[in-house]
Design an enzyme around this catalytic site. Structure first.
Site, PDB file in Angstrom:
ATOM      1  CG  ASP A 113       9.192 -88.064 -16.504  1.00 32.24           C
ATOM      2  OD1 ASP A 113       9.162 -86.896 -16.066  1.00 32.24           O
ATOM      3  OD2 ASP A 113       8.491 -88.983 -16.018  1.00 32.24           O
ATOM      4  CE1 TYR A 153       5.530 -81.539 -12.530  1.00 36.23           C
ATOM      5  CE2 TYR A 153       6.844 -79.540 -12.683  1.00 36.23           C
ATOM      6  CZ  TYR A 153       6.162 -80.475 -11.922  1.00 36.23           C
ATOM      7  OH  TYR A 153       6.112 -80.330 -10.547  1.00 36.23           O
ATOM      8  CE  LYS A 180       1.610 -87.817 -12.880  1.00 37.60           C
ATOM      9  NZ  LYS A 180       0.833 -86.728 -12.266  1.00 37.60           N
TER      10      LYS A 180
HETATM   11  P1  KE4 Z   1       5.207 -85.964  -8.679  1.00 31.37           P
HETATM   12  O1  KE4 Z   1       6.458 -85.534  -7.938  1.00 31.37           O
HETATM   13  O2  KE4 Z   1       4.172 -84.871  -8.749  1.00 31.37           O
HETATM   14  O3  KE4 Z   1       4.653 -87.306  -8.183  1.00 31.37           O
HETATM   15  O4  KE4 Z   1       5.647 -86.290 -10.193  1.00 31.37           O
HETATM   16  C1  KE4 Z   1       6.314 -85.296 -10.930  1.00 31.37           C
HETATM   17  C2  KE4 Z   1       6.128 -85.562 -12.413  1.00 31.37           C
HETATM   18  C3  KE4 Z   1       7.180 -86.113 -13.118  1.00 31.37           C
HETATM   19  N1  KE4 Z   1       7.076 -86.377 -14.438  1.00 31.37           N
HETATM   20  C4  KE4 Z   1       5.921 -86.120 -15.114  1.00 31.37           C
HETATM   21  C5  KE4 Z   1       5.849 -86.432 -16.571  1.00 31.37           C
HETATM   22  C6  KE4 Z   1       4.808 -85.562 -14.434  1.00 31.37           C
HETATM   23  O5  KE4 Z   1       3.673 -85.296 -15.131  1.00 31.37           O
HETATM   24  C7  KE4 Z   1       4.906 -85.284 -13.058  1.00 31.37           C
HETATM   25  C8  KE4 Z   1       3.772 -84.660 -12.267  1.00 31.37           C
HETATM   26  N2  KE4 Z   1       2.579 -84.357 -13.016  1.00 31.37           N
HETATM   27  C9  KE4 Z   1       1.799 -83.245 -12.511  1.00 31.37           C
HETATM   28  C10 KE4 Z   1       0.575 -82.993 -13.403  1.00 31.37           C
HETATM   29  N3  KE4 Z   1       0.791 -83.077 -14.792  1.00 31.37           N
HETATM   30  C11 KE4 Z   1       1.399 -83.460 -11.097  1.00 31.37           C
HETATM   31  C12 KE4 Z   1       0.286 -82.568 -10.596  1.00 31.37           C
HETATM   32  C13 KE4 Z   1       0.772 -81.632  -9.545  1.00 31.37           C
HETATM   33  O6  KE4 Z   1       1.894 -81.095  -9.680  1.00 31.37           O
HETATM   34  O7  KE4 Z   1      -0.011 -81.434  -8.584  1.00 31.37           O
END
Ligand code: KE4
Length: 431
Positions: free
Chosen positions: A239, A144, A267
């Site tokens: 990523d 993801y 994060k």
């Molecule tokens: P954000 O746009 O949510 O800050 O980051 C996206 C993203 C990109 N790459 C990786 C490997 C990620 O895990 C994420 C976002 N992680 C999720 C939970 N595993 C965010 C939680 C959510 O969507 O509320």
């Protein structure tokens, strides 16, 4: 466990916010029950609106590696806020955090801050396309990378819980240039790349996928991906939005000794404030406006408060030697968990890397592919999640997400957590 206040707030939220949340995976859809509205946190603990306290392992999905309300992070943010919150001008804090990120992450020679991991990955892909002049990208099944249209294909995290690998609203045209290969299968990736005959701009992957449970790279896999990309002039993007500053100070690329061309972060580098970043080889980053022709912009990119939080967090991770501290905590947790692992072998399995954990209800004794996670029993995970919640342990509300230790999880926290795991499994398996 009283949940009236959360239930009342959720009913009102559902009249105002789609699904009552601002991010789908918070909605408890895959584990059932009412999402709990948290009102405060300190260290390893969070407290909901009904004053239930939990030992937290979701840790805001990864950012809170130093625990909630870290004194140094709070002081940095409040001291900075006193002078204003945003100017839309360059700010010294961007320079400081950039220096710390470049110092720590092997691949990063230049970095650009944005406001989320999604912005980071979508910008890195545009940059790779601009740099190579090629259109297609390869992502790996189950990884993801946020919600940019062309990355919502065979994705993990919240999409996995909805059983729809793709999202409505993503046009065929947008998805057409995104190819998908299975993680941990070098031959499949090589076949795909060779079939595309030089039209692939980038391969993007989570080096250690954490959005379809936790899957460890097979021996030599990451090195093999690196060599394939080098051979075919493909930009390799790691990523590390979760892996970065989590697995080590230099992330998965330092831990496994494989250096990508570009890295995305998020994060932890914002310590709970909105920050994303992408960076890498200086010759590629030189393509980014205003230096080069690849446009990317953001009103709050490099926000002084978010930068202050990240600066405080990265300095502290170094000063407290966080990763050996986290390894000691994980060693302790694993020593206590080993009994349950043995007792329920063939029904329950735990994957762990450093401070990252994933719990699976499966007959497997090793998870190496997304398909193996897909075959896990998520109904049992939902029951496990609920039982753990009743015992005061807050796990991420999805079997496709992972659990995080922080530097603030005490031995007592860990002992109580493993006790709750054992009790929950005994209740579930009747032995
Ligand atoms: P954000 O746009 O949510 O800050 O980051 C996206 C993203 C990109 N790459 C990786 C490997 C990620 O895990 C994420 C976002 N992680 C999720 C939970 N595993 C965010 C939680 C959510 O969507 O509320």
């Amino acid at each position: 466990m009283k949940t009236e206040r959360s239930e009342k707030l959720f009913e009102e939220a559902k009249t105002l916010l789609p699904g009552g949340v601002d991010s789908p995976v918070r909605a408890f859809k895959s584990v059932g029950g009412t999402p709990l509205f948290m009102k405060e946190g300190k260290g390893s603990r969070i407290k909901d609106e009904d004053d239930n306290e939990y030992i937290d392992y979701c840790m805001s999905w990864g950012p809170m590696i130093l625990g909630h309300a870290d004194e140094d992070v709070l002081k940095a943010v409040t001291d900075t806020a006193r002078y204003g919150t945003s100017f839309g001008t360059p700010h010294r804090n961007e320079v400081e955090l950039a220096r710390l990120v470049i110092e720590a992450v092997p691949s990063i020679e230049k970095v650009r801050f944005v406001s989320s991991g999604t912005e980071a990955t979508m910008s890195a892909i545009r940059l790779a396309r601009g740099y190579t002049g090629r259109d297609r990208i390869v992502k790996l099944d189950g990884c993801y990378h946020g919600h940019a249209d062309f990355l919502l294909v065979a994705a993990g995290s919240g999409l996995a819980t909805f059983g729809t690998p793709d999202s409505a609203g993503v046009t065929e045209g947008n998805a057409r240039d995104t190819l998908v290969a299975p993680y941990n299968d070098l031959n499949a990736l090589e076949r795909l790349i060779e079939a595309e005959k030089g039209n692939i701009a980038a391969v993007i992957l989570e080096p250690v996928p954490c959005n379809y449970g936790l899957i460890l790279p097979k021996e030599g896999y990451l090195r093999g991906v690196r060599e394939l990309c080098t051979r075919h002039g493909i930009v390799l993007i790691f990523d590390e939005v979760i892996n970065g500053f989590r697995i080590s100070m230099g992330g998965a690329q330092e831990y496994f000794g494989v250096t990508p061309d570009l890295t995305t972060l998020g994060k932890i580098i914002g310590a709970g404030l909105p920050v994303g970043a992408y960076g890498g080889r200086a010759d590629i980053m030189a393509m980014i406006a205003p230096e080069g022709p690849v446009y990317q912009a953001g009103t709050l990119s490099g926000n002084p408060l978010a930068m202050a939080a990240g600066i405080a967090a990265l300095h502290k991770l170094k000063s407290i030697n966080a990763y050996s501290l986290l390894d000691k905590k994980a060693d302790y947790m694993n020593s206590l968990l080993s009994e349950a692992k043995d007792k329920y072998k063939g029904e329950f399995h735990i994957e762990n890397l450093g401070s990252i954990y994933a719990f699976y209800f499966t007959d497997l004794e090793k998870i190496e592919s997304v398909d193996q996670v897909r075959a896990c029993n998520m109904e049992k995970f939902a029951e496990f999640h609920s039982r753990m919640l009743q015992k005061g342990i807050y796990l991420s509300p999805s079997g496709y997400e992972v659990a995080f230790l922080s530097t603030q999880h005490s031995e007592e926290d860990i002992f109580k957590t493993v006790d709750a795991v054992k009790k929950s499994l005994t209740e579930m398996f009747g032995r």
